[in-house]
Design a protein around this motif. Structure first.
Motif, short mmCIF file in Angstrom:
data_model
loop_
_atom_site.label_atom_id
_atom_site.label_comp_id
_atom_site.label_asym_id
_atom_site.label_seq_id
_atom_site.Cartn_x
_atom_site.Cartn_y
_atom_site.Cartn_z
N PRO A 131 15.63 32.63 10.06
CA PRO A 131 15.86 32.25 8.65
C PRO A 131 16.37 30.81 8.53
O PRO A 131 17.21 30.36 9.30
N GLY A 132 15.84 30.11 7.56
CA GLY A 132 16.27 28.74 7.32
C GLY A 132 15.46 27.69 8.03
O GLY A 132 15.53 26.50 7.69
N GLU A 133 14.68 28.08 9.03
CA GLU A 133 13.86 27.12 9.76
C GLU A 133 12.47 27.06 9.12
O GLU A 133 11.83 28.08 8.91
N ILE A 134 12.02 25.85 8.83
CA ILE A 134 10.74 25.63 8.16
C ILE A 134 9.82 24.81 9.06
O ILE A 134 10.23 23.79 9.61
N ASN A 135 8.60 25.27 9.21
CA ASN A 135 7.58 24.51 9.92
C ASN A 135 6.86 23.59 8.94
O ASN A 135 6.60 23.98 7.80
N GLU A 136 6.54 22.40 9.38
CA GLU A 136 5.81 21.44 8.55
C GLU A 136 4.66 20.85 9.35
O GLU A 136 4.82 20.54 10.53
N ALA A 137 3.53 20.69 8.69
CA ALA A 137 2.36 20.10 9.33
C ALA A 137 1.56 19.33 8.29
O ALA A 137 1.25 19.87 7.23
N VAL A 138 1.24 18.09 8.58
CA VAL A 138 0.41 17.28 7.69
C VAL A 138 -1.03 17.74 7.83
O VAL A 138 -1.57 17.81 8.94
N ILE A 139 -1.67 18.06 6.70
CA ILE A 139 -3.05 18.53 6.73
C ILE A 139 -4.03 17.50 6.14
O ILE A 139 -5.24 17.63 6.33
N TRP A 140 -3.52 16.51 5.40
CA TRP A 140 -4.39 15.51 4.79
C TRP A 140 -3.58 14.26 4.51
O TRP A 140 -2.38 14.34 4.19
N ASP A 141 -4.19 13.10 4.65
CA ASP A 141 -3.51 11.84 4.32
C ASP A 141 -4.53 10.81 3.88
O ASP A 141 -5.73 10.94 4.11
N GLN A 142 -4.02 9.77 3.23
CA GLN A 142 -4.88 8.69 2.74
C GLN A 142 -4.04 7.46 2.46
O GLN A 142 -2.89 7.57 2.00
N ILE A 143 -4.59 6.28 2.74
CA ILE A 143 -3.93 5.01 2.43
C ILE A 143 -4.55 4.46 1.15
O ILE A 143 -5.78 4.29 1.06
N ILE A 144 -3.70 4.16 0.16
CA ILE A 144 -4.16 3.61 -1.12
C ILE A 144 -3.63 2.19 -1.24
O ILE A 144 -2.41 1.99 -1.39
N GLN A 182 0.84 -1.18 0.00
CA GLN A 182 0.00 0.00 0.00
C GLN A 182 0.88 1.24 0.00
O GLN A 182 2.09 1.16 0.28
N VAL A 183 0.28 2.37 -0.34
CA VAL A 183 1.01 3.63 -0.37
C VAL A 183 0.28 4.63 0.53
O VAL A 183 -0.95 4.80 0.41
N PHE A 184 1.02 5.23 1.42
CA PHE A 184 0.48 6.25 2.32
C PHE A 184 0.78 7.61 1.70
O PHE A 184 1.94 8.03 1.60
N VAL A 185 -0.27 8.30 1.24
CA VAL A 185 -0.14 9.59 0.57
C VAL A 185 -0.56 10.69 1.53
O VAL A 185 -1.53 10.53 2.29
N TYR A 186 0.17 11.79 1.53
CA TYR A 186 -0.14 12.88 2.46
C TYR A 186 0.21 14.23 1.83
O TYR A 186 1.00 14.31 0.88
N VAL A 187 -0.40 15.28 2.35
CA VAL A 187 -0.13 16.65 1.93
C VAL A 187 0.38 17.42 3.15
O VAL A 187 -0.22 17.36 4.22
N VAL A 188 1.49 18.13 2.95
CA VAL A 188 2.14 18.86 4.03
C VAL A 188 2.08 20.35 3.73
O VAL A 188 2.31 20.78 2.59
N ALA A 189 1.74 21.15 4.74
CA ALA A 189 1.84 22.61 4.65
C ALA A 189 3.16 23.03 5.26
O ALA A 189 3.52 22.58 6.35
N LYS A 190 3.90 23.88 4.53
CA LYS A 190 5.20 24.36 5.00
C LYS A 190 5.20 25.88 5.01
O LYS A 190 4.69 26.50 4.08
#
Length: 257
Positions: free
Chosen positions: A136-149, A121-129
């Motif tokens: 400077p140089g530091e990036i925040n990341e948060a998963v907003i959506w995911d799905q198992i295919i 299976q493949v775990f697909v997700y969308v991340v907001a950055k």
């Protein structure tokens, strides 16, 4: 002569050795499977409000609601399901330039190539950055959506119900990577450590995945080419800014006579 116990140990040792070698060959064989993933993701709407983003939140803070479009594959005929383009009959057509639909997504994006004979299976997700303010140089990341295919195309929740009911060649292997979302709302609200989300700039949405094999190591999003595995084409939205805080309007007080 060897005893029965020694003979059983030798047979078991041979069995485990053969199993390990075959499993290793299966895990390595996926490198021969060409990957040409591509996707199109676009922001549809975003709102920043103040409240408790989760039921267990102890205080009110700013958080964002995001809606987006995601295109990765379209329902394709059965003859496009071969892993090797030069062995398909007729040969698989090369990727075409994206044709935008009225909703803004591209109709020829494709994730089916990340599936192979060893994919469970493949775990697909969308991340907001978004960048950290003042760092400077530091990036925040948060998963907003995911799905198992799942690897079985008939179990892909993004394939039309008609094709899933018909089964067989109707739900082809090329449908395994089909993901077409329109104005989908994020599953998870995003917040910042500082508790402030309004008016943050230079944010993006990015697609990612994790391939879970039957045998072998997990593989993640290919951002760089590795042999026959091409880097993800697209899969990132245009930069955007978080809007100002949306204030809820209080209902007008009733007039007393």
């Amino acid at each position: 002569m060897h005893s029965t116990v020694v003979r059983a140990q030798n047979i078991f040792g041979l069995f485990t050795t053969v199993t390990f070698v075959v499993s290793a060959l299966i895990g390595i064989s996926v490198l021969l499977y060409a990957q040409t993933p591509s996707a199109n993701i676009q922001l549809r709407n975003i709102q920043v409000v103040k409240g408790r983003p989760h039921y267990y939140s102890s205080k009110k803070e700013e958080y964002a609601h995001i809606k987006f479009d995601l295109d990765a594959g379209e329902e394709a005929p059965w003859f496009l399901s071969t892993p090797f383009p030069f062995l398909s009959f007729p040969p698989r057509a090369p990727p075409r330039p994206g044709k935008l639909t009225p909703s803004g997504g591209a109709r020829d994006q494709d994730l089916s190539s990340v599936f192979n004979w060893n994919t469970k299976q493949v775990f697909v997700y969308v991340v907001a950055k978004w960048p950290t303010a003042g760092k400077p140089g530091e990036i925040n990341e948060a998963v907003i959506w995911d799905q198992i295919i799942p690897a079985d195309p008939a179990l892909n929740p993004n394939v039309s119900p008609e094709r899933r009911r018909r089964g067989g060649s109707a739900a082809s292997k090329a449908d395994r990577g089909l993901v077409r979302l329109r104005a989908v709302k994020s599953k998870y609200q995003i917040t910042d450590v500082a508790g402030k989300m309004a008016e943050k700039g230079n944010a993006t949405l990015e697609l990612g995945w994790n391939v879970q094999p039957w045998v072998g190591a997990l593989t993640w999003t290919t951002h760089r080419q590795l042999g026959g595995w091409k880097a993800l084409r697209g899969g990132r939205s245009e930069p955007f800014d978080f809007p100002g805080l949306q204030v809820k309007k209080k209902p007008a007080a009733g007039r007393s006579n």
